[in-house]
Design a protein around this motif. Structure first.
Motif, PDB file in Angstrom:
ATOM      1  N   VAL A 182      -3.323   5.132 -10.723  1.00 50.03           N
ATOM      2  CA  VAL A 182      -2.190   4.250 -10.458  1.00 50.03           C
ATOM      3  C   VAL A 182      -2.310   3.655  -9.051  1.00 50.03           C
ATOM      4  CG1 VAL A 182       0.316   4.163 -10.128  1.00 50.03           C
ATOM      5  CG2 VAL A 182      -0.654   5.426 -12.072  1.00 50.03           C
ATOM      6  N   LEU A 183      -2.626   4.510  -8.064  1.00 51.09           N
ATOM      7  CA  LEU A 183      -2.788   4.049  -6.689  1.00 51.09           C
ATOM      8  C   LEU A 183      -3.887   2.984  -6.598  1.00 51.09           C
ATOM      9  CD1 LEU A 183      -2.432   4.160  -3.625  1.00 51.09           C
ATOM     10  CD2 LEU A 183      -3.884   6.208  -3.599  1.00 51.09           C
ATOM     11  N   THR A 184      -4.995   3.217  -7.280  1.00 53.61           N
ATOM     12  CA  THR A 184      -6.118   2.272  -7.245  1.00 53.61           C
ATOM     13  C   THR A 184      -5.701   0.910  -7.772  1.00 53.61           C
ATOM     14  OG1 THR A 184      -7.727   4.063  -7.505  1.00 53.61           O
ATOM     15  CG2 THR A 184      -8.453   1.836  -8.081  1.00 53.61           C
ATOM     16  N   ARG A 185      -4.929   0.876  -8.840  1.00 51.39           N
ATOM     17  CA  ARG A 185      -4.515  -0.394  -9.427  1.00 51.39           C
ATOM     18  C   ARG A 185      -3.435  -1.078  -8.600  1.00 51.39           C
ATOM     19  NH1 ARG A 185      -6.794  -1.523 -14.140  1.00 51.39           N
ATOM     20  NH2 ARG A 185      -8.061   0.136 -15.079  1.00 51.39           N
ATOM     21  N   VAL A 186      -2.595  -0.303  -7.937  1.00 50.16           N
ATOM     22  CA  VAL A 186      -1.637  -0.904  -7.000  1.00 50.16           C
ATOM     23  C   VAL A 186      -2.392  -1.607  -5.876  1.00 50.16           C
ATOM     24  CG1 VAL A 186       0.122  -0.397  -5.253  1.00 50.16           C
ATOM     25  CG2 VAL A 186       0.265   0.662  -7.516  1.00 50.16           C
ATOM     26  N   ALA A 187      -3.414  -0.942  -5.344  1.00 47.53           N
ATOM     27  CA  ALA A 187      -4.206  -1.526  -4.255  1.00 47.53           C
ATOM     28  C   ALA A 187      -4.923  -2.795  -4.696  1.00 47.53           C
ATOM     29  CB  ALA A 187      -5.213  -0.501  -3.732  1.00 47.53           C
ATOM     30  N   ARG A 188      -5.193  -2.921  -6.007  1.00 44.97           N
ATOM     31  CA  ARG A 188      -5.818  -4.142  -6.529  1.00 44.97           C
ATOM     32  C   ARG A 188      -4.814  -5.263  -6.728  1.00 44.97           C
ATOM     33  NH1 ARG A 188      -9.409  -1.386 -11.397  1.00 44.97           N
ATOM     34  NH2 ARG A 188     -10.887  -0.236 -10.064  1.00 44.97           N
ATOM     35  N   GLY A 189      -3.540  -4.940  -6.599  1.00 46.41           N
ATOM     36  CA  GLY A 189      -2.507  -5.957  -6.755  1.00 46.41           C
ATOM     37  C   GLY A 189      -1.849  -6.003  -8.110  1.00 46.41           C
ATOM     38  N   VAL A 207       3.335   9.118  -5.770  1.00 46.84           N
ATOM     39  CA  VAL A 207       2.322   8.624  -4.822  1.00 46.84           C
ATOM     40  C   VAL A 207       2.978   8.204  -3.512  1.00 46.84           C
ATOM     41  CG1 VAL A 207       0.609   6.826  -4.396  1.00 46.84           C
ATOM     42  CG2 VAL A 207       0.712   7.932  -6.639  1.00 46.84           C
ATOM     43  N   PHE A 208       4.095   7.480  -3.591  1.00 47.74           N
ATOM     44  CA  PHE A 208       4.818   7.082  -2.381  1.00 47.74           C
ATOM     45  C   PHE A 208       5.190   8.310  -1.547  1.00 47.74           C
ATOM     46  CE2 PHE A 208       6.200   2.940  -4.491  1.00 47.74           C
ATOM     47  CZ  PHE A 208       5.488   2.139  -3.605  1.00 47.74           C
ATOM     48  N   ALA A 211      -4.364   3.054   1.507  1.00 50.07           N
ATOM     49  CA  ALA A 211      -5.389   3.394   0.519  1.00 50.07           C
ATOM     50  C   ALA A 211      -6.734   2.771   0.869  1.00 50.07           C
ATOM     51  CB  ALA A 211      -4.939   2.939  -0.863  1.00 50.07           C
ATOM     52  N   LEU A 212      -6.708   1.511   1.292  1.00 48.01           N
ATOM     53  CA  LEU A 212      -7.961   0.836   1.635  1.00 48.01           C
ATOM     54  C   LEU A 212      -8.547   1.367   2.927  1.00 48.01           C
ATOM     55  CD1 LEU A 212      -7.056  -2.854   0.667  1.00 48.01           C
ATOM     56  CD2 LEU A 212      -8.389  -1.189  -0.649  1.00 48.01           C
ATOM     57  N   ALA A 213      -7.696   1.669   3.904  1.00 46.78           N
ATOM     58  CA  ALA A 213      -8.181   2.147   5.198  1.00 46.78           C
ATOM     59  C   ALA A 213      -8.798   3.531   5.086  1.00 46.78           C
ATOM     60  CB  ALA A 213      -7.037   2.157   6.209  1.00 46.78           C
ATOM     61  N   GLU A 214      -8.259   4.377   4.210  1.00 48.69           N
ATOM     62  CA  GLU A 214      -8.726   5.756   4.115  1.00 48.69           C
ATOM     63  C   GLU A 214      -9.642   6.008   2.919  1.00 48.69           C
ATOM     64  OE1 GLU A 214      -5.580   8.607   4.453  1.00 48.69           O
ATOM     65  OE2 GLU A 214      -4.582   7.503   6.065  1.00 48.69           O
ATOM     66  N   GLY A 215      -9.965   4.953   2.166  1.00 46.66           N
ATOM     67  CA  GLY A 215     -10.871   5.125   1.040  1.00 46.66           C
ATOM     68  C   GLY A 215     -10.284   5.961  -0.073  1.00 46.66           C
ATOM     69  N   LEU A 216      -9.006   5.697  -0.427  1.00 50.19           N
ATOM     70  CA  LEU A 216      -8.316   6.510  -1.427  1.00 50.19           C
ATOM     71  C   LEU A 216      -8.384   5.931  -2.832  1.00 50.19           C
ATOM     72  CD1 LEU A 216      -5.090   7.357   0.617  1.00 50.19           C
ATOM     73  CD2 LEU A 216      -7.238   8.652   0.472  1.00 50.19           C
ATOM     74  N   CYS A 217      -9.070   4.802  -2.991  1.00 46.56           N
ATOM     75  CA  CYS A 217      -9.162   4.184  -4.318  1.00 46.56           C
ATOM     76  C   CYS A 217     -10.361   4.741  -5.088  1.00 46.56           C
ATOM     77  CB  CYS A 217      -9.296   2.668  -4.188  1.00 46.56           C
ATOM     78  SG  CYS A 217      -7.854   1.864  -3.471  1.00 46.56           S
TER      79      CYS A 217
END
Length: 323
Positions: free
Chosen positions: A265-272, A296-297, A312-318
């Protein structure tokens, strides 16, 4: 090999040679070597561990260099013996006569030395041919033997020019050319997990074709082990001449006590993606996606999708999905 005394001029040239290898590569190294040895022509031959073959890398002074000469020379019994002893081989030695007559005598070369090149840790990287129309001085072979570990860096095709961020300790790595060929990375233990995944070459190619300089993320390998992964743009091979990427990984657990589903879910949020889009992609109800996102929040301490994406992008969580 007999011991000889080296003058201050010899020692200065040897010291300069190491510096010139690092700064200017093959031609710079030979400029330094020519201060003490009258070399008229030279050829660096690289051993490619990815193919198990030799190929001419850099040469100067020859009218021509035959394409098949490298493999022919390394198949000679005297050269194999020179490799075992890690000592230079004088051209014209028993077993090299035919090679000498075919490739060198027609062009006027009368003296030659070939040395196998080994790095200081003992890894073989190739060979160096040196030739002259006059006899070499007696100190030539000992000097060449002394500087061969430095010259071995010239023919080391596992070298990579990685972006300035580099890699932290504890990672295992492999380098990939755009065409899919996989190489080890000098100074880093090879990753057997990456090597065992055929689709990893496709991920490397997709990254190389992107405009990204680096990428971080999480990968679930075929054995069910999560791995923290970093991908860096790199030049592979001699002076980074081949466009490529270095992929490094180390085993990990999911950070912030995230579950595998929450990570998706987090990965897809980061994708927009919106909640309905996430629900459709993961075959979940929108309500279930909303519940996962609330968790997740809370776990990441974020109060908006924007902050969540940034973290997520800064810490490589995707999650990194393979092609």
């Amino acid at each position: 090999m007999d011991l000889i005394s080296l003058s201050a001029r010899h020692l200065h040239a040897i010291a300069e040679l190491g510096f010139r290898v690092a700064q200017d590569g093959a031609h710079g190294a030979m400029t330094a070597l020519r201060q003490v040895i009258p070399v008229e022509a030279y050829e660096f031959v690289a051993f490619d561990p990815a193919t198990g073959r030799h190929r001419s890398l850099v040469s100067a002074g020859y009218a021509r260099v035959d394409a098949d000469a490298a493999e022919e020379y390394t198949s000679l019994a005297p050269y194999r013996q020179a490799m075992s002893l890690k000592e230079p081989l004088v051209m014209g030695s028993p077993g090299t006569e035919r090679y000498f007559r075919r490739h060198l005598e027609p062009y006027g070369w009368r003296a030659g030395i070939t040395t196998p090149l080994f790095l200081s840790e003992g890894r073989y990287t190739g060979l160096l041919h040196l030739h002259s129309r006059d006899e070499f001085p007696p100190e030539a072979a000992p000097v060449i033997s002394a500087v061969s570990p430095a010259l071995a860096h010239v023919t080391d095709l596992t070298r990579c020019v990685i972006d300035p961020l580099g890699l932290p300790s504890g990672y295992q790595a492999l380098a990939y050319e755009r065409g899919g060929r996989c190489r080890t990375v000098a100074g880093w233990p090879p990753s057997e997990a990456l090597r065992a995944e055929p689709a990893m070459a496709g991920l490397a190619r997709e990254f190389i074709d992107s405009r990204e300089l680096s990428r971080r993320g999480l990968w679930l390998d075929s054995a069910g082990q999560w791995r923290e992964m970093r991908i860096h743009r790199a030049g592979v091979g001699f002076h980074g001449s081949i466009q490529g990427a270095v992929i490094a990984e180390r085993p990990c657990t999911l950070p912030y006590e995230l579950t595998a589903r929450e990570l998706e879910v987090l990965t897809r949020v980061a994708r927009g993606d919106s909640n309905p889009q996430i629900a459709a992609a993961l075959v979940l109800s929108v309500r279930t996606v909303t519940t996962h996102l609330e968790h997740v929040f809370a776990k990441l301490g974020c109060d908006s999708r924007t902050r969540l994406t940034t973290k997520a992008l800064a810490e490589g969580l995707c999650r990194l999905d393979l092609p």
